[in-house]
Design an enzyme around this catalytic site. Sequence first.
Site, PDB file in Angstrom:
ATOM      1  N   TYR A  47      42.701  28.446 -47.669  1.00  0.00           N
ATOM      2  CA  TYR A  47      43.229  28.481 -46.469  1.00  0.00           C
ATOM      3  C   TYR A  47      43.313  29.878 -45.709  1.00  0.00           C
ATOM      4  O   TYR A  47      43.047  30.906 -46.490  1.00  0.00           O
ATOM      5  CB  TYR A  47      44.938  28.249 -46.333  1.00  0.00           C
ATOM      6  N   GLU A  49      44.425  30.784 -42.248  1.00  0.00           N
ATOM      7  CA  GLU A  49      45.082  30.793 -40.779  1.00  0.00           C
ATOM      8  C   GLU A  49      44.711  32.286 -40.078  1.00  0.00           C
ATOM      9  O   GLU A  49      45.291  33.143 -40.831  1.00  0.00           O
ATOM     10  CB  GLU A  49      45.957  30.105 -40.798  1.00  0.00           C
ATOM     11  N   ASP A 192      29.468  22.715 -21.423  1.00  0.00           N
ATOM     12  CA  ASP A 192      29.349  22.275 -22.603  1.00  0.00           C
ATOM     13  C   ASP A 192      27.986  21.942 -22.920  1.00  0.00           C
ATOM     14  O   ASP A 192      27.440  21.133 -22.363  1.00  0.00           O
ATOM     15  CB  ASP A 192      30.258  20.796 -22.767  1.00  0.00           C
ATOM     16  N   THR A 218      29.063  22.044 -29.948  1.00  0.00           N
ATOM     17  CA  THR A 218      28.976  21.530 -31.332  1.00  0.00           C
ATOM     18  C   THR A 218      28.017  22.070 -31.934  1.00  0.00           C
ATOM     19  O   THR A 218      26.838  22.569 -31.263  1.00  0.00           O
ATOM     20  CB  THR A 218      29.037  19.981 -31.225  1.00  0.00           C
ATOM     21  N   LYS A 221      24.328  18.678 -33.516  1.00  0.00           N
ATOM     22  CA  LYS A 221      23.355  17.885 -32.756  1.00  0.00           C
ATOM     23  C   LYS A 221      21.881  18.744 -32.717  1.00  0.00           C
ATOM     24  O   LYS A 221      21.348  18.807 -33.739  1.00  0.00           O
ATOM     25  CB  LYS A 221      23.595  17.741 -31.119  1.00  0.00           C
ATOM     26  N   ARG A 227      28.646  19.389 -39.091  1.00  0.00           N
ATOM     27  CA  ARG A 227      29.759  18.909 -37.861  1.00  0.00           C
ATOM     28  C   ARG A 227      30.615  20.333 -37.821  1.00  0.00           C
ATOM     29  O   ARG A 227      30.910  20.878 -38.691  1.00  0.00           O
ATOM     30  CB  ARG A 227      30.500  17.996 -38.335  1.00  0.00           C
TER      31      ARG A 227
HETATM   32  N1  DSN Z   1      30.016  11.744 -29.396  1.00  0.00           N
HETATM   33  C1  DSN Z   1      29.076  12.739 -29.094  1.00  0.00           C
HETATM   34  C2  DSN Z   1      27.787  12.020 -28.775  1.00  0.00           C
HETATM   35  O1  DSN Z   1      27.472  10.949 -29.311  1.00  0.00           O
HETATM   36  O2  DSN Z   1      27.099  12.474 -27.471  1.00  0.00           O
HETATM   37  C3  DSN Z   1      29.540  13.669 -27.907  1.00  0.00           C
HETATM   38  O3  DSN Z   1      30.698  14.374 -28.415  1.00  0.00           O
END
Ligand code: DSN
Length: 420
Positions: A47, A49, A192, A218, A221, A227
């Site tokens: 932990y 925080e 984003d 994120t 990707k 993740r």
């Molecule tokens: N769920 C994602 C996607 O597949 O594009 C976006 O967050």
Amino acid sequence: MMKDEEIKKLILAEKKRQADGLEMIPSENHTSEDVLSAMGTRLSDKYSEGYPGMRYYGGCEVVDQVENIARERAKKLFGVDHANVQPHSGSPANQAIYYALLDPDDTVMGMSLFFGGHMTHGLRVNFSGTYYNSVQYTTDKEGYIDYNEIHSLAKEHKPKLIMSGATAYPRTIDWKKLRAIADDTGAWLVSDISHISGLIVAGEHPSPVGIADVIMTTTHKTLRGPRGAMILCNGEKSNPLKKPTRTKENIPSLIDRAVIPGLQGGPHNHQTAAIAVALKEASTPEFKKYGKQIAKNAKALAKELKAYGFNLVTGGTDNHLMVIDLNNKFISGKQGEDALGKAGITVNKNTVPFDPRSSFDPSGIRLGTPALTTRGMKEKEMKQIAVWIDEAIKNKDDEKHLQNLHKEITKFTKKFPLPS
Ligand code: DSN
């Protein structure tokens, strides 16, 4: 070795599913062994925080170093002054940005999910469309972002925040045009870049750094990490004990306070470590080559698919993905996803602009090349994959044919193993 045989079996089954098929969901990728190794560690037990040097728990001397390394690597890679690497994933990161910059009922503008946006960009049933007054922008008939429409809507509704970026948009986004609209109407501009951050690193898409007020990505990707998510911005963090006012200079402090104590508890330290590993990988020349190949592969695949009569939204792609309108193939998006899945090609059903069908069974599918490129596939392989996609769609009701395609694809994938 894991003793829970039931779960172990499923972990191995998922690995086999990925290895034996073609992963073409454009938001997915195959991480390196190093990223996976960082995820499965004792860091997960801790932990912490707060932020490095200011934690609510003892024993944080090691995780402080991990988080500092991740933050420094993110800052360097994207060329920003400040990085928050704690958001557990994309939606919590966007929640934090809204929480930092807006009050409930403030007006936000984002791209409609049904035209390529994301749920957190103002979808009615999402927090972003419930707690805020959401105005959604769409695309023109061909599927291109209509900057004139965004400008008119912004002048009419005076949003406090314009959310830019997309999840199913195959073309380059013009951050400068969006900045001009935000400036003209007095809105924060948020970008984003979840889908395209790896392409930005590779120079395959313009960066919004220095243009948008806040940037979110994120990490799993095209960036090919675990993740997770990061929020990036410019400026210096001020005294953390003083409540910051909502000014440009205070953005780093506003963001950090919104993540914790605003929304989250302890950061996931194993995830932070894996993000740090992925950021180091992304700063290599090999990664740049990888990012460029993703785009080359997508263009090659789009060209082949068009030759087979597939109708691509906007007629092609500038990035890693394409959205195919299947109406002229007399098959729905769900049927397309199912048929391709049976052949071992994983894609997702997707709405197309002005889709007359529901999002549970829309007119299109979305597919992309990040994971295939990680496995070493190039333009030559895209040619073959287009043949298989065409075959699977044409033979959607022929189980035997689809099974045979899957066998053929599994044989092919042996030449392109997952990273190990
Ligand atoms: N769920 C994602 C996607 O597949 O594009 C976006 O967050």
